[in-house]
Design a protein around this motif. Structure first.
Motif, mmCIF file in Angstrom:
data_model
loop_
_atom_site.group_PDB
_atom_site.id
_atom_site.type_symbol
_atom_site.label_atom_id
_atom_site.label_comp_id
_atom_site.label_asym_id
_atom_site.label_seq_id
_atom_site.Cartn_x
_atom_site.Cartn_y
_atom_site.Cartn_z
ATOM 1 N N SER A 116 0.839 -1.191 0.000
ATOM 2 C CA SER A 116 0.000 0.000 0.000
ATOM 3 C C SER A 116 0.879 1.248 0.000
ATOM 4 O O SER A 116 1.873 1.312 0.724
ATOM 5 C CB SER A 116 -0.897 -0.015 1.234
ATOM 6 N N LYS A 123 1.038 2.540 -7.080
ATOM 7 C CA LYS A 123 0.307 1.836 -8.144
ATOM 8 C C LYS A 123 -0.780 2.721 -8.747
ATOM 9 O O LYS A 123 -0.859 2.875 -9.969
ATOM 10 C CB LYS A 123 -0.312 0.543 -7.577
ATOM 11 N N THR A 124 -1.603 3.315 -7.883
ATOM 12 C CA THR A 124 -2.665 4.186 -8.399
ATOM 13 C C THR A 124 -2.049 5.361 -9.149
ATOM 14 O O THR A 124 -2.539 5.788 -10.193
ATOM 15 C CB THR A 124 -3.551 4.681 -7.243
ATOM 16 N N THR A 125 -0.930 5.855 -8.631
ATOM 17 C CA THR A 125 -0.245 6.965 -9.289
ATOM 18 C C THR A 125 0.149 6.587 -10.716
ATOM 19 O O THR A 125 -0.077 7.355 -11.661
ATOM 20 C CB THR A 125 0.997 7.362 -8.471
HETATM 21 N N1 LIG Z 1 -3.031 13.665 -4.801
HETATM 22 C C1 LIG Z 1 -1.914 13.357 -4.129
HETATM 23 N N2 LIG Z 1 -1.093 14.347 -3.717
HETATM 24 C C2 LIG Z 1 0.042 14.069 -3.043
HETATM 25 N N3 LIG Z 1 0.444 12.837 -2.744
HETATM 26 C C3 LIG Z 1 -0.303 11.790 -3.121
HETATM 27 C C4 LIG Z 1 -1.535 11.999 -3.836
HETATM 28 N N4 LIG Z 1 -2.081 10.789 -4.080
HETATM 29 C C5 LIG Z 1 -1.232 9.864 -3.551
HETATM 30 N N5 LIG Z 1 -0.163 10.457 -2.978
HETATM 31 C C6 LIG Z 1 0.960 9.777 -2.332
HETATM 32 O O1 LIG Z 1 1.652 9.025 -3.306
HETATM 33 C C7 LIG Z 1 2.063 7.782 -2.786
HETATM 34 C C8 LIG Z 1 1.569 6.649 -3.663
HETATM 35 O O2 LIG Z 1 0.167 6.588 -3.583
HETATM 36 P P1 LIG Z 1 -0.715 5.590 -4.456
HETATM 37 O O3 LIG Z 1 -2.122 5.981 -4.272
HETATM 38 O O4 LIG Z 1 -0.177 5.565 -5.849
HETATM 39 O O5 LIG Z 1 -0.442 4.191 -3.729
HETATM 40 P P2 LIG Z 1 -1.004 2.753 -4.084
HETATM 41 O O6 LIG Z 1 0.163 1.928 -4.461
HETATM 42 O O7 LIG Z 1 -2.103 2.861 -5.057
HETATM 43 O O8 LIG Z 1 -1.576 2.257 -2.656
HETATM 44 P P3 LIG Z 1 -2.895 1.361 -2.337
HETATM 45 O O9 LIG Z 1 -2.533 -0.055 -2.617
HETATM 46 O O10 LIG Z 1 -3.092 1.579 -0.870
HETATM 47 O O11 LIG Z 1 -4.003 1.870 -3.161
HETATM 48 C C9 LIG Z 1 1.524 7.696 -1.371
HETATM 49 O O12 LIG Z 1 2.592 7.997 -0.501
HETATM 50 C C10 LIG Z 1 0.478 8.775 -1.312
HETATM 51 O O13 LIG Z 1 0.422 9.348 -0.031
#
Ligand SMILES: Nc1ncnc2c1ncn2[C@@H]1O[C@H](COP(=O)(O)OP(=O)(O)OP(=O)(O)O)[C@@H](O)[C@H]1O
Ligand SMILES: [Mg+2]
Length: 642
Positions: free
Chosen positions: A433, A437-439
């Motif tokens: 987490s 990934k979402t990024t």
């Molecule tokens: N809009 C935003 N502005 C600033 N930082 C962000 C934003 N969205 C996400 N982040 C940060 O970027 C990093 C990556 O986030 P992301 O959402 O891509 O994680 P993820 O791998 O999708 O996690 P999960 O499995 O929990 O969904 C995290 O540290 C998050 O706090």
């Protein structure tokens, strides 16, 4: 929120004619009169007036006629008394009386005509500004919305637009008509008796000074009451939506909640009493002083009439003029505040229109569909680095909550990410987490542009293709699978407005939700979303998949729900995906074992970097991060699968 006699939280939202005009002037924040507007801003404001210039000219003519007609009757009465009654001229008396009546009818007609013109200008301007702001804001990048408080934004769309409109209508009207009235009335009075006129004006400072004293106090109290009302409304909104109400029921203490609310509401009451009192003092003062001034005119004028220095008609006319002078004069003492309030609202609207959208079509952008047709829809990330933009890069200070105003020293969220999804393949993104990934998925849909490196579809850098063609190529099912508060059909057609009912049925069948939709009370016309029919997580995902299928994109980006679904919905979602992804280039953020198993290859990300890349079997054998995740994150699925 509607405690009695409190307007909404938008001080600029008050319409013309709402309450005593003098009081309305005081309800403004006086500090605005110290603001300075740049010449450029003023020039831009005028450009908004431009389309309405003909109507504005008519408006000014009408106001002038109205002020003139309003200043005539005392003069006519003077003739009626001096040349008619005193001389015993019956014909003249009747004639003048009829003329006064006709003037009254004319004034009424002018007032209606003037209101018609001014509301056409005002409402037209509101329309221009609203559509301009709406159109502009929806083109802003996602970053803008993630940083901006929705409440502040909506206020900008509503309150400030109304305030800006006032600059052109009620404020302009008040300024011009009050100024003209003062000029006409004073001229008439001075022409009849300059000495008595000056004498009767002696009381004026007695009135204007307290008015200036009351002004800021009434403004402060009004401002405070708006704040308190807004707070109380906020509390209600938070507590009375489903999620908030649930939280209160689980953790809250109803006694404590009620006590806190009662405390807030009683402050609203105290302020309300204070406001009413200030207002009354002000009104009573106005009436009393005007009455005293009238008494002075009658007293001194009466004496002068006995001496034969003035005629009776002049005395009556002067007294009646006096009544028409005090109102406009006091209103003029606050004119600066009115004008500036309206102009500042305007400036705040312009501020939104000036925000530069960061993700836009390049001037030479080309159609991505051609590349996809020629080369197939591969997705490629090439040495991509990314950091989320800071607040000041994407938003307006005035739209942010104070907390986010700190200068973010944002760290890179992604550093040097490279991988390829060949056309028609399924690549699973896996990682802890917060790994990014979402990024990554948001870079593929160009919600953001990468800070370094490039994202390509069919070999074309996304920065060089049109946003329309990108939207047509890439379909998304996001982690939360958001649905609008609308019917199921409406939500589906959001992806393809021209879809027929048969298209909807096909998509819903492929997404394995057709049966469910048919069981709902209104079928396709069932309202879903926040306040509609509550769908389960799995059902929402499948509807989102149906929406995606309707669009039939070449590239699918799918963020699997992190929340674990029960095995039945899980199976249904899997079945839906099996159909949705076949033959498409798919990038799937996988939280489920069944998804990773089906992937052609797996990209493992950790802290914004690709740490492993391979098939399920290869990665398990390697014994690295993926093998760990397989044991922990996917462990529950392994049990399910078994
Ligand atoms: N809009 C935003 N502005 C600033 N930082 C962000 C934003 N969205 C996400 N982040 C940060 O970027 C990093 C990556 O986030 P992301 O959402 O891509 O994680 P993820 O791998 O999708 O996690 P999960 O499995 O929990 O969904 C995290 O540290 C998050 O706090
Ligand atoms: Mg995520």
């Amino acid at each position: 929120m509607s405690l009695p006699h409190h307007p909404g939280p938008a001080p600029t939202g008050m319409g013309r004619g709402g309450g005593n005009p003098q009081m309305r002037g005081f309800a403004r924040d006086r500090s605005v009169s110290r603001r300075r507007l740049s010449r450029a801003t003023l020039r831009r404001i005028l450009t908004f007036a431009r389309p309405h210039r003909r109507a504005l000219a008519v408006f000014l003519v009408l106001i002038t006629l109205e002020a003139g007609a309003g200043a005539l009757p005392p003069l006519l009465f003077k003739h009626l008394i001096d040349d008619g009654i005193t001389q015993g001229d019956t014909r003249l008396v009747v004639l003048i009386a009829v003329a006064v009546a006709a003037l009254a009818v004319l004034s009424a007609g002018l007032a209606v005509a003037d209101r018609w013109v001014s509301s056409r200008i005002g409402e037209g301007l509101i329309l221009d500004l609203r559509t301009a702001v709406f159109d502009h804001v929806q083109r802003m990048p996602l970053a803008f919305f993630s940083r901006t408080r929705t409440g502040a934004l909506v206020q900008r769309l509503n309150g400030d637009v109304l305030g800006a409109q006032q600059a052109f209508t009620s404020t302009l009207q008040n300024v011009v008509s009050n100024a003209l009235t003062v000029v006409f009335v004073l001229a008439a009075m001075l022409s009849m008796s300059w000495r008595l006129t000056l004498l009767s004006l002696i009381l004026l400072p007695l009135f204007v000074l307290p008015a200036r004293w009351f002004g800021p106090r009434i403004a402060a109290v009004t401002h405070e009451s708006y704040e308190l009302n807004a707070q109380a409304a906020q509390t209600m909104q938070e507590r009375f939506n489903v999620a908030g109400a649930h939280l209160v029921k689980v953790f809250g203490d109803p006694e404590r909640e009620s006590a806190a609310y009662a405390e807030q509401a009683s402050r609203v009451r105290d302020i309300g009493v204070k406001r009413a009192l200030y207002g009354t003092w002000f009104r009573v003062g106005l009436t009393t002083l005007a009455a005293i001034a009238t008494a002075i005119v009658y007293g001194l004028g009466g004496l002068a009439a006995i001496q034969g220095e003035l005629t009776v008609g002049v005395v009556v006319a002067l007294a009646s003029y006096l009544g028409r002078l005090y109102g406009p004069l006091t209103a003029m003492s606050n004119v600066q505040v009115d004008v500036m309030t309206a102009l500042v609202s305007f400036e705040r609207v312009l501020e939104v229109l000036d925000l530069e959208p960061t993700v836009t079509d390049a001037p030479d952008a080309h159609n991505l569909r051609n590349d996809v047709a020629a080369r197939g829809a591969s997705v490629e990330l090439d040495a991509v680095g990314f950091r989320y933009p800071t607040a000041d890069e994407v938003s307006l200070a005035s739209l942010e909550s104070v907390a986010t105003l700190r200068a973010d020293t944002a760290e890179d969220t992604l550093g040097d990410v490279s991988f390829t999804v060949p056309a028609g393949h399924l690549v699973a993104l896996v990682g802890p987490s917060g790994a990014g990934k979402t990024t990554i998925s948001q870079l593929v849909t160009r919600m953001y542009d990468p800070t370094r490196g490039s994202v390509r579809i069919a070999g074309a850098d996304l920065r060089g293709v049109t946003l329309d063609s990108l939207r047509a190529t890439v379909g998304v099912v996001s982690q939360e699978a958001h649905l609008f508060h609308d019917t199921i059909a409406g939500n589906l057609r959001f992806a393809r407005p021209d879809a027929t009912d048969a298209d909807l049925e096909r998509a819903l069948r492929q997404a394995h939700v057709w049966e469910l939709v048919m069981r709902l009370p209104d079928g396709l016309e069932t309202v879903v979303g926040d306040r509609g029919y509550r769908l389960s997580g799995g059902e929402r995902q499948r509807l989102a998949i149906a929406r995606l299928l309707l669009k039939a994109p070449d590239v699918v980006v799918l963020d699997e729900a992190t929340a674990h679904l029960d095995s039945e919905s899980e199976a249904a979602v899997q079945a839906a995906l099996d159909e949705a992804l076949v033959g498409r280039t798919s990038l799937v953020i996988a939280h489920r074992l069944s998804t990773v198993r089906r992937a052609d290859s797996i990209v493992v990300v950790d802290r914004g970097r690709v740490v492993e890349h391979g098939t399920h079997a290869e990665l398990v054998a390697r014994g690295g991060l993926y093998a760990d995740l397989y044991r922990t994150q996917f462990a529950a699925d392994t049990v399910d699968a078994a």
